[in-house]
Scaffold this motif. Structure first.
Motif, PDB file in Angstrom:
ATOM      1  N   ALA A  41       0.847  -1.194   0.000  1.00 43.22           N
ATOM      2  CA  ALA A  41       0.000   0.000   0.000  1.00 43.22           C
ATOM      3  C   ALA A  41       0.880   1.241   0.000  1.00 43.22           C
ATOM      4  CB  ALA A  41      -0.901   0.022   1.232  1.00 43.22           C
ATOM      5  N   SER A  42       0.405   2.265  -0.669  1.00 48.48           N
ATOM      6  CA  SER A  42       1.037   3.587  -0.629  1.00 48.48           C
ATOM      7  C   SER A  42      -0.072   4.570  -0.259  1.00 48.48           C
ATOM      8  CB  SER A  42       1.633   3.929  -1.995  1.00 48.48           C
ATOM      9  OG  SER A  42       0.618   3.989  -2.978  1.00 48.48           O
ATOM     10  N   TYR A  43       0.279   5.856  -0.167  1.00 46.78           N
ATOM     11  CA  TYR A  43      -0.778   6.832   0.100  1.00 46.78           C
ATOM     12  C   TYR A  43      -0.673   7.996  -0.861  1.00 46.78           C
ATOM     13  CZ  TYR A  43       2.456   9.814   2.794  1.00 46.78           C
ATOM     14  OH  TYR A  43       3.491  10.611   3.189  1.00 46.78           O
ATOM     15  N   TYR A  44      -1.822   8.644  -1.073  1.00 47.10           N
ATOM     16  CA  TYR A  44      -1.898   9.787  -1.980  1.00 47.10           C
ATOM     17  C   TYR A  44      -1.171  10.985  -1.398  1.00 47.10           C
ATOM     18  CZ  TYR A  44      -5.587   7.731  -4.892  1.00 47.10           C
ATOM     19  OH  TYR A  44      -6.314   6.956  -5.744  1.00 47.10           O
ATOM     20  N   ALA A  96      -6.766   2.167  -7.965  1.00 48.11           N
ATOM     21  CA  ALA A  96      -5.304   2.158  -7.880  1.00 48.11           C
ATOM     22  C   ALA A  96      -4.791   1.802  -9.274  1.00 48.11           C
ATOM     23  CB  ALA A  96      -4.831   1.134  -6.852  1.00 48.11           C
ATOM     24  N   ASN A 100       1.557   0.463 -11.244  1.00 46.47           N
ATOM     25  CA  ASN A 100       2.451   0.409 -10.089  1.00 46.47           C
ATOM     26  C   ASN A 100       2.326  -0.898  -9.304  1.00 46.47           C
ATOM     27  OD1 ASN A 100       0.178   0.646  -8.433  1.00 46.47           O
ATOM     28  ND2 ASN A 100       0.519   2.801  -7.984  1.00 46.47           N
ATOM     29  N   ARG A 102       0.437  -1.949  -7.075  1.00 51.24           N
ATOM     30  CA  ARG A 102       0.139  -1.865  -5.646  1.00 51.24           C
ATOM     31  C   ARG A 102      -1.277  -2.349  -5.386  1.00 51.24           C
ATOM     32  NH1 ARG A 102       2.918   3.524  -5.562  1.00 51.24           N
ATOM     33  NH2 ARG A 102       5.085   2.923  -5.294  1.00 51.24           N
ATOM     34  N   ASP A 105      -3.946   2.329  -2.743  1.00 45.27           N
ATOM     35  CA  ASP A 105      -3.482   3.682  -2.473  1.00 45.27           C
ATOM     36  C   ASP A 105      -4.468   4.224  -1.457  1.00 45.27           C
ATOM     37  OD1 ASP A 105      -1.357   3.732  -4.330  1.00 45.27           O
ATOM     38  OD2 ASP A 105      -2.737   4.222  -5.952  1.00 45.27           O
ATOM     39  N   LEU A 121       5.391   3.470   2.057  1.00 48.40           N
ATOM     40  CA  LEU A 121       4.845   2.198   1.601  1.00 48.40           C
ATOM     41  C   LEU A 121       4.737   1.250   2.786  1.00 48.40           C
ATOM     42  CD1 LEU A 121       7.074   1.555  -1.554  1.00 48.40           C
ATOM     43  CD2 LEU A 121       4.726   2.395  -1.557  1.00 48.40           C
TER      44      LEU A 121
END
Length: 134
Positions: A41-44, A96, A100, A102, A105, A121
């Motif tokens: 996971a990533s974040y905006y 998402a 990428n 993932r 997001d 991440l």
């Protein structure tokens, strides 16, 4: 109606398999399958605040929302950060990117609650609590 939901679920499941690991469990409630996934996971970033999401609503970095490659909009998921076991419930409101690779997001607030703002991440586990209608 029940068959249509099962067909949609199986189609969704097939597309999810290419993004992350997926496991299924039969639940007693309605005999439906539940989904668990694990991935990154990533974040905006803050610059996304105020922009439109894929479902048309305005992104709020302080809301508990997430983007997923294929879960229906409005789905409710529990996300667990596997490095610290912190969890949060999120509503899917965007997509998402497939590029990428993932799993999610998440909003900045969700990343704070999961404890990975500094890292950017995190390895997470996702459990679908409720499928959305959209």
């Amino acid at each position: 109606m029940r068959n249509a939901k099962r067909i949609a679920f199986l189609t969704l499941s097939a597309s999810l398999a290419s993004v992350c690991s997926v496991s299924y469990a039969k639940t007693e409630k309605h005999g439906l399958l539940s989904i668990e996934q694990s991935g990154i996971a990533s974040y905006y970033s803050d610059k996304m605040h105020g922009q439109r999401t894929a479902n048309g609503e305005v992104y709020d970095k302080n809301a508990l929302t997430a983007a997923h490659p294929s879960l229906p909009f409005g789905s409710l998921v529990r996300v667990v950060n596997l490095s610290n076991n912190r969890s949060v419930e999120l509503r899917i409101n965007s997509r998402a990117g497939h590029r990428n690779r993932r799993l999610l997001d998440v909003s900045k607030q969700a990343a704070k609650e999961l404890g990975f703002v500094q890292a950017g991440l995190a390895k997470v586990k996702l459990e679908v609590l409720r499928f959305g209608d959209a």
